[in-house]
Write a protein that holds these residues in place. Structure first.
Motif, PDB file in Angstrom:
ATOM      1  N   GLU A 182      67.863  55.406  63.132  1.00 30.02           N
ATOM      2  CA  GLU A 182      67.462  56.357  62.105  1.00 30.02           C
ATOM      3  C   GLU A 182      65.938  56.476  62.122  1.00 30.02           C
ATOM      4  OE1 GLU A 182      68.957  55.332  58.301  1.00 30.02           O
ATOM      5  OE2 GLU A 182      71.065  55.350  58.918  1.00 30.02           O
ATOM      6  N   THR A 183      65.432  57.644  61.785  1.00 34.72           N
ATOM      7  CA  THR A 183      63.986  57.843  61.748  1.00 34.72           C
ATOM      8  C   THR A 183      63.390  57.017  60.615  1.00 34.72           C
ATOM      9  OG1 THR A 183      64.182  60.076  62.649  1.00 34.72           O
ATOM     10  CG2 THR A 183      62.131  59.535  61.509  1.00 34.72           C
ATOM     11  N   ALA A 184      62.373  56.234  60.939  1.00 36.71           N
ATOM     12  CA  ALA A 184      61.712  55.376  59.950  1.00 36.71           C
ATOM     13  C   ALA A 184      60.389  56.008  59.519  1.00 36.71           C
ATOM     14  CB  ALA A 184      61.463  53.992  60.531  1.00 36.71           C
ATOM     15  N   SER A 185      60.010  55.754  58.280  1.00 37.77           N
ATOM     16  CA  SER A 185      58.755  56.285  57.741  1.00 37.77           C
ATOM     17  C   SER A 185      57.862  55.124  57.320  1.00 37.77           C
ATOM     18  CB  SER A 185      59.045  57.191  56.541  1.00 37.77           C
ATOM     19  OG  SER A 185      57.846  57.589  55.917  1.00 37.77           O
ATOM     20  N   TYR A 186      56.588  55.184  57.734  1.00 35.73           N
ATOM     21  CA  TYR A 186      55.635  54.121  57.422  1.00 35.73           C
ATOM     22  C   TYR A 186      54.367  54.708  56.819  1.00 35.73           C
ATOM     23  CZ  TYR A 186      58.661  51.408  60.506  1.00 35.73           C
ATOM     24  OH  TYR A 186      59.754  50.803  61.069  1.00 35.73           O
ATOM     25  N   ARG A 187      53.631  53.846  56.176  1.00 37.37           N
ATOM     26  CA  ARG A 187      52.333  54.262  55.635  1.00 37.37           C
ATOM     27  C   ARG A 187      51.294  54.349  56.746  1.00 37.37           C
ATOM     28  NH1 ARG A 187      47.872  51.865  52.939  1.00 37.37           N
ATOM     29  NH2 ARG A 187      47.050  53.213  51.280  1.00 37.37           N
ATOM     30  N   ALA A 188      51.374  53.403  57.702  1.00 39.61           N
ATOM     31  CA  ALA A 188      50.442  53.408  58.833  1.00 39.61           C
ATOM     32  C   ALA A 188      51.103  52.777  60.052  1.00 39.61           C
ATOM     33  CB  ALA A 188      49.160  52.649  58.487  1.00 39.61           C
ATOM     34  N   ILE A 189      50.743  53.270  61.227  1.00 41.35           N
ATOM     35  CA  ILE A 189      51.172  52.696  62.499  1.00 41.35           C
ATOM     36  C   ILE A 189      49.928  52.461  63.348  1.00 41.35           C
ATOM     37  CG2 ILE A 189      52.398  53.129  64.671  1.00 41.35           C
ATOM     38  CD1 ILE A 189      54.468  54.707  63.133  1.00 41.35           C
ATOM     39  N   SER A 204      54.574  44.434  76.553  1.00 39.93           N
ATOM     40  CA  SER A 204      55.466  44.086  75.443  1.00 39.93           C
ATOM     41  C   SER A 204      56.048  45.288  74.717  1.00 39.93           C
ATOM     42  CB  SER A 204      54.715  43.209  74.434  1.00 39.93           C
ATOM     43  OG  SER A 204      53.567  43.886  73.937  1.00 39.93           O
ATOM     44  N   CYS A 205      55.382  46.459  74.804  1.00 33.49           N
ATOM     45  CA  CYS A 205      55.838  47.668  74.102  1.00 33.49           C
ATOM     46  C   CYS A 205      56.004  47.391  72.612  1.00 33.49           C
ATOM     47  CB  CYS A 205      57.126  48.202  74.707  1.00 33.49           C
ATOM     48  SG  CYS A 205      56.980  48.638  76.444  1.00 33.49           S
ATOM     49  N   THR A 206      54.895  47.087  71.966  1.00 42.85           N
ATOM     50  CA  THR A 206      54.902  46.706  70.554  1.00 42.85           C
ATOM     51  C   THR A 206      53.964  47.588  69.742  1.00 42.85           C
ATOM     52  OG1 THR A 206      53.194  45.059  71.066  1.00 42.85           O
ATOM     53  CG2 THR A 206      55.467  44.278  70.966  1.00 42.85           C
ATOM     54  N   ALA A 207      54.207  47.628  68.443  1.00 46.46           N
ATOM     55  CA  ALA A 207      53.365  48.371  67.517  1.00 46.46           C
ATOM     56  C   ALA A 207      53.300  47.603  66.202  1.00 46.46           C
ATOM     57  CB  ALA A 207      53.925  49.764  67.278  1.00 46.46           C
ATOM     58  N   LEU A 208      52.183  47.748  65.520  1.00 47.12           N
ATOM     59  CA  LEU A 208      52.059  47.223  64.164  1.00 47.12           C
ATOM     60  C   LEU A 208      52.346  48.360  63.198  1.00 47.12           C
ATOM     61  CD1 LEU A 208      51.113  45.067  62.046  1.00 47.12           C
ATOM     62  CD2 LEU A 208      48.832  46.065  62.294  1.00 47.12           C
ATOM     63  N   VAL A 209      53.166  48.090  62.186  1.00 46.18           N
ATOM     64  CA  VAL A 209      53.439  49.100  61.167  1.00 46.18           C
ATOM     65  C   VAL A 209      53.149  48.527  59.785  1.00 46.18           C
ATOM     66  CG1 VAL A 209      55.202  50.216  62.590  1.00 46.18           C
ATOM     67  CG2 VAL A 209      55.897  48.478  60.917  1.00 46.18           C
ATOM     68  N   GLU A 210      52.704  49.410  58.895  1.00 46.31           N
ATOM     69  CA  GLU A 210      52.554  49.048  57.483  1.00 46.31           C
ATOM     70  C   GLU A 210      53.608  49.800  56.694  1.00 46.31           C
ATOM     71  OE1 GLU A 210      49.809  49.643  53.516  1.00 46.31           O
ATOM     72  OE2 GLU A 210      49.014  50.320  55.465  1.00 46.31           O
ATOM     73  N   HIS A 211      54.470  49.074  56.008  1.00 45.35           N
ATOM     74  CA  HIS A 211      55.468  49.692  55.142  1.00 45.35           C
ATOM     75  C   HIS A 211      54.777  50.270  53.904  1.00 45.35           C
ATOM     76  CE1 HIS A 211      59.057  48.115  57.303  1.00 45.35           C
ATOM     77  NE2 HIS A 211      58.210  47.178  57.674  1.00 45.35           N
ATOM     78  N   HIS A 212      55.475  51.093  53.173  1.00 47.46           N
ATOM     79  CA  HIS A 212      54.861  51.779  52.032  1.00 47.46           C
ATOM     80  C   HIS A 212      54.474  50.826  50.901  1.00 47.46           C
ATOM     81  CE1 HIS A 212      55.302  55.864  53.551  1.00 47.46           C
ATOM     82  NE2 HIS A 212      56.499  55.514  54.005  1.00 47.46           N
ATOM     83  N   ASP A 213      55.006  49.606  50.919  1.00 48.61           N
ATOM     84  CA  ASP A 213      54.610  48.631  49.904  1.00 48.61           C
ATOM     85  C   ASP A 213      53.477  47.721  50.385  1.00 48.61           C
ATOM     86  OD1 ASP A 213      55.919  47.125  51.800  1.00 48.61           O
ATOM     87  OD2 ASP A 213      57.437  46.298  50.432  1.00 48.61           O
ATOM     88  N   GLY A 214      52.942  47.989  51.588  1.00 48.10           N
ATOM     89  CA  GLY A 214      51.841  47.193  52.114  1.00 48.10           C
ATOM     90  C   GLY A 214      52.266  46.085  53.064  1.00 48.10           C
ATOM     91  N   ARG A 215      53.567  45.864  53.191  1.00 45.82           N
ATOM     92  CA  ARG A 215      54.052  44.816  54.101  1.00 45.82           C
ATOM     93  C   ARG A 215      53.772  45.208  55.543  1.00 45.82           C
ATOM     94  NH1 ARG A 215      59.217  44.159  56.281  1.00 45.82           N
ATOM     95  NH2 ARG A 215      59.925  45.895  54.948  1.00 45.82           N
ATOM     96  N   LEU A 216      53.295  44.235  56.324  1.00 41.08           N
ATOM     97  CA  LEU A 216      52.937  44.471  57.722  1.00 41.08           C
ATOM     98  C   LEU A 216      53.967  43.836  58.646  1.00 41.08           C
ATOM     99  CD1 LEU A 216      49.151  43.657  57.291  1.00 41.08           C
ATOM    100  CD2 LEU A 216      50.099  45.935  57.693  1.00 41.08           C
ATOM    101  N   GLU A 217      54.289  44.536  59.730  1.00 42.01           N
ATOM    102  CA  GLU A 217      55.325  44.056  60.648  1.00 42.01           C
ATOM    103  C   GLU A 217      55.005  44.503  62.075  1.00 42.01           C
ATOM    104  OE1 GLU A 217      60.172  44.622  61.410  1.00 42.01           O
ATOM    105  OE2 GLU A 217      59.118  45.830  59.889  1.00 42.01           O
ATOM    106  N   ILE A 218      55.233  43.607  63.028  1.00 39.37           N
ATOM    107  CA  ILE A 218      55.111  43.968  64.435  1.00 39.37           C
ATOM    108  C   ILE A 218      56.499  44.348  64.951  1.00 39.37           C
ATOM    109  CG2 ILE A 218      54.606  43.144  66.775  1.00 39.37           C
ATOM    110  CD1 ILE A 218      52.433  41.385  65.548  1.00 39.37           C
ATOM    111  N   ILE A 219      56.607  45.546  65.505  1.00 39.96           N
ATOM    112  CA  ILE A 219      57.877  46.042  66.030  1.00 39.96           C
ATOM    113  C   ILE A 219      57.886  45.897  67.551  1.00 39.96           C
ATOM    114  CG2 ILE A 219      59.314  48.094  66.357  1.00 39.96           C
ATOM    115  CD1 ILE A 219      58.473  49.039  63.633  1.00 39.96           C
TER     116      ILE A 219
END
Length: 286
Positions: free
Chosen positions: A13-20, A237-252
């Motif tokens: 599913e298409t995901a939406s983030y505050r920042a990538i 590695s084909c990775t990205a950092l994303v920021e969720h809309h609540d500020g949580r940070l995650e490496i995908i």
């Protein structure tokens, strides 16, 4: 059978983030996993997209021009996102250092900056920079960096053939080059020194953390009270950092999540014109 099962894997599913945050794509090199990145951009939307250096590999293009359609598609996809309202911030690295002459310039919805302060939804201030300024080899011995770049590209080509073999036997993506890098003692020490130096720069700038690239090693950890994040790369590695809309940070880890399914479809699409041409030739011969 395993390959058939993977082909039936449902589309994400298409995901939406505050920042990538993306870095080290190295467009213009054979090691660039442009198809993976196109697939990632297709299924992930964001308000702000940071390009954290080495997006285009000027070093390699000066020596040997290599620019397949997929690399052009990546550029077009990024510009299309900017036209549709995504804020694009381009922080050049050492491989695309020519763009540093355009710091502060806005073009096509993209702003070029030597570094940038990103504030998360929960109030953390993150320094965004490529990181090559903290690499002594790049800074003080560029000839050695160029030699290392050549050797690294050879290793990436081996890595590509290695993963083609894995894919043939039904295995997922695995970075041989990243594995070898993590096993070499000097490389491990270099990475540790680099991470510490970048974290110290964040401390000096009085921010909460730092987002960088350069060393092609995705990582998120605390270094003496500073949040150190490396968003990785799109050649290993084909990775990205994303920021969720609540500020949580995650490496995908996109390659692991998608398990080659997008590349299989891409290969089939590439084969269609060849198959059509062969059919046409046969019809003409008949």
């Amino acid at each position: 059978m395993a390959g058939a099962e993977r082909q039936k894997k449902p589309e994400p599913e298409t995901a939406s983030y505050r920042a990538i945050f993306l870095s080290d794509i190295h467009l213009g090199t054979k090691g660039c996993k442009a198809e993976y990145l196109l697939d990632f951009l297709r299924y992930n939307e964001t308000e702000t997209l940071y390009l954290v250096g080495d997006i285009v590999d000027g070093w390699r293009l000066k020596k040997n021009w290599y620019w397949p359609q997929a690399h052009n598609d990546v550029v077009q996809k990024l510009l299309r996102k900017a036209r549709k309202g995504t804020s694009l911030v381009y922080v050049p690295g050492n491989h695309d250092e020519a763009l540093r002459n355009y710091t502060g310039v806005h073009f096509g919805g993209v702003v070029v900056a030597s570094d940038y302060i990103h504030e998360t939804a929960d109030g953390k201030r993150l320094l965004v920079l490529h990181g090559d300024a903290f690499d002594g080899v790049v800074k003080y011995a560029k000839w050695l960096a160029l030699l290392g770049d050549w050797a690294y590209n050879v290793m990436l080509q081996v890595n590509t053939w290695f993963n083609l073999a894995r894919r043939t036997f039904g295995f997922g993506y695995w970075s041989l080059s990243a594995y070898l890098k993590n096993k070499v003692k000097n490389a491990v020490q270099f990475i540790d020194d680099f991470e510490t130096a970048v974290a110290e720069e964040a401390r000096r700038r009085k921010v909460d953390g730092v987002v960088c690239g350069h060393i092609h090693k995705a990582e998120m950890r605390d270094i003496g009270g500073i949040l150190y994040i490396n968003d990785g790369d799109w050649v290993e590695s084909c990775t990205a950092l994303v920021e969720h809309h609540d500020g949580r940070l995650e490496i995908i880890h996109w390659a692991e999540e998608r398990d080659f399914s997008m590349l299989r479809l891409t290969d089939e699409a590439k084969d269609q014109p060849r198959r059509a041409a062969k059919t046409a030739k046969k019809e003409l011969a008949a």
